[in-house]
Design a protein around this motif. Structure first.
Motif, PDB file in Angstrom:
ATOM      1  N   GLY A   1      38.774  -3.002  64.077  1.00 41.47           N
ATOM      2  CA  GLY A   1      38.832  -1.627  64.554  1.00 41.47           C
ATOM      3  C   GLY A   1      38.988  -0.638  63.422  1.00 41.47           C
ATOM      4  N   PHE A   2      39.000   0.644  63.794  1.00 40.48           N
ATOM      5  CA  PHE A   2      39.092   1.722  62.814  1.00 40.48           C
ATOM      6  C   PHE A   2      39.399   3.019  63.529  1.00 40.48           C
ATOM      7  N   LEU A   3      39.817   4.000  62.736  1.00 38.88           N
ATOM      8  CA  LEU A   3      39.974   5.365  63.220  1.00 38.88           C
ATOM      9  C   LEU A   3      39.188   6.257  62.274  1.00 38.88           C
ATOM     10  N   LEU A   4      38.114   6.848  62.772  1.00 43.63           N
ATOM     11  CA  LEU A   4      37.290   7.753  61.972  1.00 43.63           C
ATOM     12  C   LEU A   4      37.852   9.169  62.056  1.00 43.63           C
ATOM     13  N   ASP A   5      38.061   9.784  60.905  1.00 40.80           N
ATOM     14  CA  ASP A   5      38.587  11.142  60.825  1.00 40.80           C
ATOM     15  C   ASP A   5      37.658  11.946  59.918  1.00 40.80           C
ATOM     16  N   GLY A   6      37.028  12.977  60.478  1.00 37.34           N
ATOM     17  CA  GLY A   6      36.107  13.792  59.681  1.00 37.34           C
ATOM     18  C   GLY A   6      34.654  13.377  59.832  1.00 37.34           C
ATOM     19  N   TYR A   7      34.402  12.416  60.681  1.00 37.79           N
ATOM     20  CA  TYR A   7      33.048  11.947  60.956  1.00 37.79           C
ATOM     21  C   TYR A   7      33.070  11.396  62.371  1.00 37.79           C
ATOM     22  N   PRO A   8      32.084  11.690  63.164  1.00 36.67           N
ATOM     23  CA  PRO A   8      30.913  12.521  62.903  1.00 36.67           C
ATOM     24  C   PRO A   8      31.245  14.015  62.988  1.00 36.67           C
TER      25      PRO A   8
END
Length: 187
Positions: free
Chosen positions: A80-87
């Motif tokens: 898993g991951f947490l995208l911050d600033g994208y998209p």
């Protein structure tokens, strides 16, 4: 958890991202970190991005997308991951969907931290004062918020159309906001 964190500047994304990655045991992926890693590492993508950054221009989507694709292919994001600033725009959101499909996974949730423009402006003015950011004046901050509303807020609509958007009030005590985020993600 595979999530995207959205929200205007000053909504508390950075603070909350740190808390969420600790809770869920997934890495935070920020485009700023990816840019710095590629530029600092002298990668081909980093050299291309640096040309635009040095000219004071936005890094084009094709370069940003390629950097994110490389990052999502790394071993530490398998769980898993947490995208911050994208998209940052609906086109990048569609590319992200394709990237994830190629990796055999899908996004679980897009969480948007919402905040009143005047409150966020006050937060950013205080932060500018504390951190000595002389260029963060009220007109500059309000312009950044306008740009966010025009360019990035449509990403929320993109995820709402897919049934993946959860909106969370970003105002209040940090622990309260974290609790609201966790409840939204766990739903």
């Amino acid at each position: 958890m595979r999530a995207v964190l959205l929200g205007p500047p000053g909504a508390g994304k950075g603070t909350q991202a740190a808390r969420l990655v600790e809770r869920y045991g997934v890495p935070a992926i920020s485009t700023g970190d990816i840019f710095r890693a590629n530029v600092g590492g002298g990668t081909e993508l980093g050299r291309r991005a640096k040309e635009f950054m040095d000219a004071g221009q936005l890094v084009p989507d094709e370069v940003t997308n390629a950097m994110v694709r490389d990052r999502l292919a790394q071993d530490d994001v398998r769980a898993g991951f947490l995208l911050d600033g994208y998209p940052r725009n609906p086109e990048q959101a569609a590319v992200l969907d394709t990237m994830l499909a190629e990796l055999g996974v899908a996004l679980d949730v897009a969480v948007e931290l919402t905040a009143d423009v005047d409150v966020v402006t006050e937060r950013l003015l205080k932060r500018a004062e504390i951190e000595g950011r002389a260029d963060d004046t009220e007109p500059v901050i309000r312009k950044r918020l306008e740009v966010y509303a025009e360019q990035t807020a449509p990403v929320a609509a993109y995820y709402a159309d897919k049934g993946l958007l959860a909106q969370v009030d970003g105002l209040g005590e940090i622990d309260e906001v974290t609790a609201r985020l966790v409840a939204a993600i766990d739903r």
